[in-house]
Write an enzyme that holds these catalytic residues in place. Sequence first.
Site: not given
Length: 284
Positions: A32-33, A38, A177
Amino acid sequence: MSIVISSVKEMHRLSSELKRANNKIGFVPTMGYLHEGHISLIRASKRKSDATVVSIFVNPIQFAPNEDFNKYPRDFNRDKKMLQSEGVDAIFYPSSSEIYPENFQTYVTVEKISQILEGTFRPAHFKGVTTIVNILFNCVKPDIVFFGQKDAQQAAIIKQMIADLKMDIEISIEPIVREQDGLAMSSRNIYLNEKERRDALVLYNSLCLAEKLINSGERNKERIVTEMQLIINSVESSKIDYIEIVEQTTFSISNTLERGKSYYVLVACWIGTTRLIDNILVTI
Ligand code: PAF
């Protein structure tokens, strides 16, 4: 609309249904976050599969007692919005007790490659990662899974596990990234204050120097590491855990770099109280 699933039984049911309808299931496991790193995994999954499942689970067993499990950033509503706008098919969001009920006692370990580098500094970490990744694979039944190059050792370990355990799963490792100034995207970047955020650039700068040295013919690891140390140690907030150069597929440590091979230059370093990792892949 992305459907949110919190029970293992429901996840099994959906995966079986997707498979019966001949869908290739793409899976992106996360804690998450979410950030652009992602999102790039999710977009790769959307390109390469028919249905994309993303899991959000902050896995307690991959954190040591002195690590940041409790303060790890969590914001499910924000994540859900991002996943919905990416057109993810399902979000697997189980509770800790759903994954690790009271009598849980089975763990998965990949041996050699888990014991070096990150494994030296975080001894129980990869056992926690391979255990949860196995559980998630069993819940989601993916055909193809997506991991980021940012955690290059983790990706190599998962690849090894898939091969060793004869899992019928393809693995795709997607490039790092970076923020505009070069800092690798990470959920942990949020821990950095303004000065530390600036200092954190030494990781990327040291990797760029390593790449430049290698491209201009340097083949001696010690000399490359020494130059990288000078850059990282130039900011007071830094403390290096390791700088290492490993062969891309075997993760074997090389003292002299050989023509025709690809290597990860890896760095793990504290900036203040935040531990960051980064790497670049170079082919000679
Ligand atoms: O890379 C991560 O976010 C985690 O290690 C993973 C693969 C989701 C397992 O908890």
